[in-house]
Design an enzyme around this catalytic site. Structure first.
Site, PDB file in Angstrom:
ATOM      1  N   LYS A  21      23.385   8.060  31.790  1.00 14.77           N
ATOM      2  CA  LYS A  21      23.594   6.565  32.589  1.00 14.77           C
ATOM      3  C   LYS A  21      24.176   5.828  31.619  1.00 14.77           C
ATOM      4  CE  LYS A  21      19.278   5.496  33.189  1.00 14.77           C
ATOM      5  NZ  LYS A  21      18.383   6.831  32.801  1.00 14.77           N
ATOM      6  N   ARG A  96      13.829   0.017  37.844  1.00 14.89           N
ATOM      7  CA  ARG A  96      13.224   1.295  37.378  1.00 14.89           C
ATOM      8  C   ARG A  96      12.063   1.331  38.398  1.00 14.89           C
ATOM      9  NH1 ARG A  96      15.716   2.034  32.453  1.00 14.89           N
ATOM     10  NH2 ARG A  96      14.573   3.560  31.116  1.00 14.89           N
ATOM     11  N   ARG A 135      20.537  13.081  21.304  1.00 10.22           N
ATOM     12  CA  ARG A 135      21.354  11.768  21.135  1.00 10.22           C
ATOM     13  C   ARG A 135      21.199  11.131  20.012  1.00 10.22           C
ATOM     14  NH1 ARG A 135      20.098   7.815  26.121  1.00 10.22           N
ATOM     15  NH2 ARG A 135      17.844   8.164  25.533  1.00 10.22           N
ATOM     16  N   ARG A 168      17.314   6.901  18.421  1.00 15.27           N
ATOM     17  CA  ARG A 168      16.135   6.099  19.029  1.00 15.27           C
ATOM     18  C   ARG A 168      14.590   6.587  18.989  1.00 15.27           C
ATOM     19  NH1 ARG A 168      18.184   4.829  25.133  1.00 15.27           N
ATOM     20  NH2 ARG A 168      15.858   4.886  25.204  1.00 15.27           N
ATOM     21  N   ARG A 179       8.233   9.393  29.024  1.00 14.75           N
ATOM     22  CA  ARG A 179       9.437   8.676  29.876  1.00 14.75           C
ATOM     23  C   ARG A 179       9.886   9.491  31.167  1.00 14.75           C
ATOM     24  NH1 ARG A 179      13.672   8.302  25.549  1.00 14.75           N
ATOM     25  NH2 ARG A 179      15.099   7.350  27.220  1.00 14.75           N
TER      26      ARG A 179
HETATM   27  P1  AMP Z   1      16.330   2.786  28.429  1.00 16.43           P
HETATM   28  O1  AMP Z   1      17.305   2.505  26.993  1.00 16.43           O
HETATM   29  O2  AMP Z   1      16.981   2.528  29.658  1.00 16.43           O
HETATM   30  O3  AMP Z   1      15.917   4.269  28.378  1.00 16.43           O
HETATM   31  O4  AMP Z   1      15.164   1.946  28.277  1.00 16.43           O
HETATM   32  C1  AMP Z   1      14.361   2.110  27.100  1.00 16.43           C
HETATM   33  C2  AMP Z   1      12.837   1.612  27.287  1.00 16.43           C
HETATM   34  O5  AMP Z   1      12.988   0.287  27.742  1.00 16.43           O
HETATM   35  C3  AMP Z   1      12.277   2.144  28.714  1.00 16.43           C
HETATM   36  O6  AMP Z   1      11.711   3.378  28.345  1.00 16.43           O
HETATM   37  C4  AMP Z   1      11.270   1.171  29.050  1.00 16.43           C
HETATM   38  O7  AMP Z   1      10.151   0.844  27.977  1.00 16.43           O
HETATM   39  C5  AMP Z   1      12.008  -0.283  28.707  1.00 16.43           C
HETATM   40  N1  AMP Z   1      13.032  -0.485  30.056  1.00 16.43           N
HETATM   41  C6  AMP Z   1      14.393  -0.560  30.116  1.00 16.43           C
HETATM   42  N2  AMP Z   1      14.629  -0.848  31.414  1.00 16.43           N
HETATM   43  C7  AMP Z   1      13.414  -1.124  31.998  1.00 16.43           C
HETATM   44  C8  AMP Z   1      13.004  -1.500  33.376  1.00 16.43           C
HETATM   45  N3  AMP Z   1      13.993  -1.813  34.245  1.00 16.43           N
HETATM   46  N4  AMP Z   1      11.822  -1.731  33.650  1.00 16.43           N
HETATM   47  C9  AMP Z   1      10.629  -1.575  32.812  1.00 16.43           C
HETATM   48  N5  AMP Z   1      11.196  -0.983  31.470  1.00 16.43           N
HETATM   49  C10 AMP Z   1      12.271  -0.831  31.063  1.00 16.43           C
END
Ligand code: AMP
Length: 235
Positions: A21, A96, A135, A168, A179
């Site tokens: 994404k 999400r 990554r 990360r 996740r």
């Molecule tokens: P990502 O970089 O999109 O994988 O997001 C990393 C982390 O941020 C996720 O595992 C969640 O803990 C938090 N996070 C990001 N976007 C959201 C969202 N829309 N709703 C809830 N938690 C989020």
């Protein structure tokens, strides 16, 4: 004079963690000249700056769980009203949950936007694990590499600016598993949510990133001018 729209409707990217994404959203946003609004990047920025919001989000993120809908929606509501999004924007990692998707509908309606088009990246489980554990991200510009599939020319350094490549904290295997569980439980229902609205474009995301970007650009070009109005297809 109002800003000319670069996109007829907002785009959003759905898909499990590791589906690509972030990589695709970045390239597609650059192609259309609109901001990429990544809630994950926004949280990581808050954590790095040590803000109150960052403090609240940090522990949740480290466990691989989702931050509360109220916090995320508040942050997005503020972000999409900024002037750089007046011509359109691309959401990456939001919504999400079904609650977030419903709130997004209201936010967009209030701001005079058409409903979003959801791009759903489908990727096999084996690819997800390979992508997540491999990554690495540039600490300076945010460019995303993969030590298996898209290695930098010099190990540990960004090709663009020589910045250090970091992993990360939530890409460790135990957190990755949580996740993916969160995705299955809370985010996957969004596929049906957007399918019902005739606003889903499902794409096989297993191919190489550059080839996938080219294919996505071809598929999304009609979104510039109000095409893809009732998209519901598999490509
Ligand atoms: P990502 O970089 O999109 O994988 O997001 C990393 C982390 O941020 C996720 O595992 C969640 O803990 C938090 N996070 C990001 N976007 C959201 C969202 N829309 N709703 C809830 N938690 C989020």
């Amino acid at each position: 004079m109002p800003t000319a729209k670069k996109l007829s409707r907002p785009l959003l990217f759905l898909g499990p963690p590791g589906a690509g994404k972030g990589t695709q959203a970045r390239a597609i946003a650059a192609h259309f000249g609109v901001p990429q609004i990544s809630t994950g990047d926004m949280f990581r920025d808050h954590v790095a700056r040590g803000t109150e919001l960052g403090r609240q989000a940090k522990a949740v993120m480290e466990r691989g769980e989702l931050v509360s809908d109220d916090i995320v929606c508040g942050m997005v509501a503020e972000r999409i009203r900024r002037p750089d999004g007046a011509g359109g924007f691309l959401l990456d990692g939001f919504p999400r949950t079904v609650t977030q998707a419903e709130r997004l509908e209201t936010l967009l309606r209030e701001a005079g936007w058409a409903g979003p088009l959801a791009v759903n990246l489908e990727v096999s489980y084996t690819s997800l694990i390979r992508r997540l554990t491999g990554r690495r991200t540039c600490a300076v510009c945010g460019e995303i590499y993969n030590i298996h599939d898209r290695p930098p020319q010099q190990p540990g350094r960004c090709d663009r600016d020589g910045g250090e490549l970091t992993q990360r904290a939530d890409d460790r295997e135990d957190v990755v598993r949580e996740r993916l569980n969160e995705y299955d439980r809370k985010t996957k229902p969004l596929i049906e949510f957007y399918e019902h609205r005739g606003a889903l474009l499902t794409v096989n995301g297993d191919e190489a990133p550059e080839a996938l970007t080219r294919r996505l650009i071809g598929l999304l070009e009609p979104a510039r001018r109000g095409g893809l109005a009732g998209a519901e297809r598999r490509a």
